[in-house]
Design a protein around this motif. Structure first.
Motif, short mmCIF file in Angstrom:
data_model
loop_
_atom_site.label_atom_id
_atom_site.label_comp_id
_atom_site.label_asym_id
_atom_site.label_seq_id
_atom_site.Cartn_x
_atom_site.Cartn_y
_atom_site.Cartn_z
N MET A 64 0.83 -1.20 0.00
CA MET A 64 0.00 0.00 0.00
C MET A 64 0.87 1.25 0.00
N TYR A 65 1.84 1.30 0.90
CA TYR A 65 2.84 2.37 0.97
C TYR A 65 4.22 1.73 1.09
N ALA A 66 5.22 2.41 0.60
CA ALA A 66 6.59 1.89 0.75
C ALA A 66 6.93 1.72 2.23
N SER A 67 6.47 2.66 3.06
CA SER A 67 6.64 2.61 4.51
C SER A 67 5.76 3.67 5.13
N SER A 68 5.55 3.57 6.43
CA SER A 68 4.78 4.62 7.12
C SER A 68 5.50 5.96 7.04
N GLU A 69 6.82 5.93 7.09
CA GLU A 69 7.59 7.16 7.02
C GLU A 69 7.43 7.82 5.65
N THR A 70 7.44 7.00 4.59
CA THR A 70 7.25 7.54 3.24
C THR A 70 5.86 8.15 3.10
N ARG A 71 4.85 7.46 3.63
CA ARG A 71 3.48 7.99 3.58
C ARG A 71 3.43 9.36 4.23
N ASP A 72 3.94 9.46 5.45
CA ASP A 72 3.88 10.73 6.18
C ASP A 72 4.68 11.82 5.48
N ARG A 73 5.83 11.46 4.96
CA ARG A 73 6.67 12.44 4.27
C ARG A 73 6.00 12.96 3.00
N ASP A 74 5.34 12.09 2.27
CA ASP A 74 4.66 12.52 1.05
C ASP A 74 3.51 13.47 1.35
N ILE A 75 2.78 13.20 2.43
CA ILE A 75 1.68 14.10 2.80
C ILE A 75 2.23 15.47 3.20
N GLU A 76 3.29 15.49 4.00
CA GLU A 76 3.89 16.78 4.38
C GLU A 76 4.43 17.52 3.17
N ARG A 77 5.00 16.80 2.23
CA ARG A 77 5.53 17.42 1.01
C ARG A 77 4.43 18.06 0.19
N ASP A 78 3.30 17.37 0.07
CA ASP A 78 2.25 17.82 -0.84
C ASP A 78 1.26 18.80 -0.20
N ALA A 79 1.21 18.87 1.12
CA ALA A 79 0.20 19.69 1.79
C ALA A 79 0.26 21.17 1.42
N PRO A 80 1.43 21.81 1.26
CA PRO A 80 1.45 23.26 1.01
C PRO A 80 1.16 23.67 -0.43
N ARG A 81 0.91 22.74 -1.32
CA ARG A 81 0.77 23.10 -2.73
C ARG A 81 -0.41 24.03 -2.98
N PRO A 82 -0.34 24.85 -4.03
CA PRO A 82 -1.48 25.72 -4.37
C PRO A 82 -2.72 24.90 -4.69
N LEU A 83 -3.87 25.54 -4.58
CA LEU A 83 -5.15 24.84 -4.76
C LEU A 83 -5.22 24.13 -6.11
N ALA A 84 -4.83 24.78 -7.18
CA ALA A 84 -4.95 24.17 -8.50
C ALA A 84 -4.18 22.86 -8.57
N GLU A 85 -2.99 22.82 -7.98
CA GLU A 85 -2.20 21.58 -7.98
C GLU A 85 -2.87 20.50 -7.13
N GLN A 86 -3.43 20.90 -6.01
CA GLN A 86 -4.12 19.94 -5.14
C GLN A 86 -5.29 19.30 -5.88
N LEU A 87 -6.09 20.13 -6.54
CA LEU A 87 -7.29 19.62 -7.21
C LEU A 87 -6.92 18.73 -8.39
N ALA A 88 -5.91 19.12 -9.15
CA ALA A 88 -5.49 18.31 -10.29
C ALA A 88 -4.98 16.95 -9.81
N ASP A 89 -4.22 16.95 -8.73
CA ASP A 89 -3.70 15.70 -8.19
C ASP A 89 -4.82 14.82 -7.67
N LEU A 90 -5.78 15.41 -6.98
CA LEU A 90 -6.89 14.64 -6.45
C LEU A 90 -7.70 14.00 -7.57
N ARG A 91 -7.93 14.76 -8.64
CA ARG A 91 -8.68 14.21 -9.77
C ARG A 91 -7.88 13.11 -10.48
#
Length: 229
Positions: A64-91
């Protein structure tokens, strides 16, 4: 019973509902706190995107995830992105999940999720729907437990009561909503059984850790403490 076509359609609808709501924001709204401690709305959106890819991995027999640490790191990395990037990624990530879920295969097979949890492949689309619906509520943008589709609410109550059934820390508990629908859970802990009654949305809020149960009526014992999900 799981209905694959229904579940995929419900995932699409929940995704579009969330995208439509978030599409009214500006970039500043992404940085505002969500209802989840320590997470901004951007964290919630980033988690939903990465969860879509993670569940696609599960369906394809990958971790599911490479590791719990990778999961958490990816969320922290992606959280500050502008709205347009967030929505495109979610879609886009949502589309990747739906493509993986539409691939032919044995849906009765057992798959492995995070922390060694196992489930039937047939229930993975519903697990994705849970993420979308409950985290939409967690965004704190006017979509509440009372706004969730009734069919989803009753099914998620059944899912959670099954999860806590026989749990060693949960006393036997009978739940009844205002329409007379019944569920039972717990039974692994000593102590008097409890009877809990209230609106379905309040029962779901208590079971999912999103409400404290103060709006519920409890007889034949105290409101049981539930372990974290």
């Amino acid at each position: 019973m799981n209905d694959h076509a229904h579940d995929l359609g419900a995932v699409r609808e929940a995704t579009e509902r969330l995208l439509s709501a978030a599409g009214t924001w500006d970039d500043a709204a992404v940085t505002e706190p969500s209802r989840l401690p320590g997470w901004s709305r951007g964290h919630v959106l980033a988690h939903l995107s990465r969860n879509a890819d993670a569940l696609a991995n599960v369906l394809r027999g990958l971790p599911m995830y490479a590791s719990s640490e990778t999961r958490d790191r990816d969320i922290e990395r992606d959280a500050p992105r502008p709205l347009a990037e967030q929505l495109a990624d979610l879609r886009d990530s949502g589309d990747r999940f739906l493509a993986a879920a539409a691939e032919p295969g044995d849906r009765s097979r057992t798959v492995t999720l995070r922390n060694g949890v196992t489930d039937s492949a047939s229930r993975v689309p519903f697990r994705r729907r849970i993420e979308l619906e409950l985290h939409h509520v967690d965004l704190g943008v006017g979509y509440e437990l009372e706004d969730l589709p009734d069919e989803f609410v009753t099914r998620e109550i059944a899912f959670l009561t099954d999860r806590f059934a026989g749990h060693p820390d949960v006393a036997a508990t009978a739940l009844t909503d205002e329409d007379g629908r019944d569920w039972s859970t717990g039974g692994g802990a000593e102590g008097a059984p409890a009877a809990v009654r209230g609106p379905a949305a309040e029962l779901l809020g208590w079971l999912s850790g999103r409400r404290d149960g103060s709006a519920l009526t409890v007889t034949a014992g105290p409101l049981p403490a539930l372990p974290p999900l």
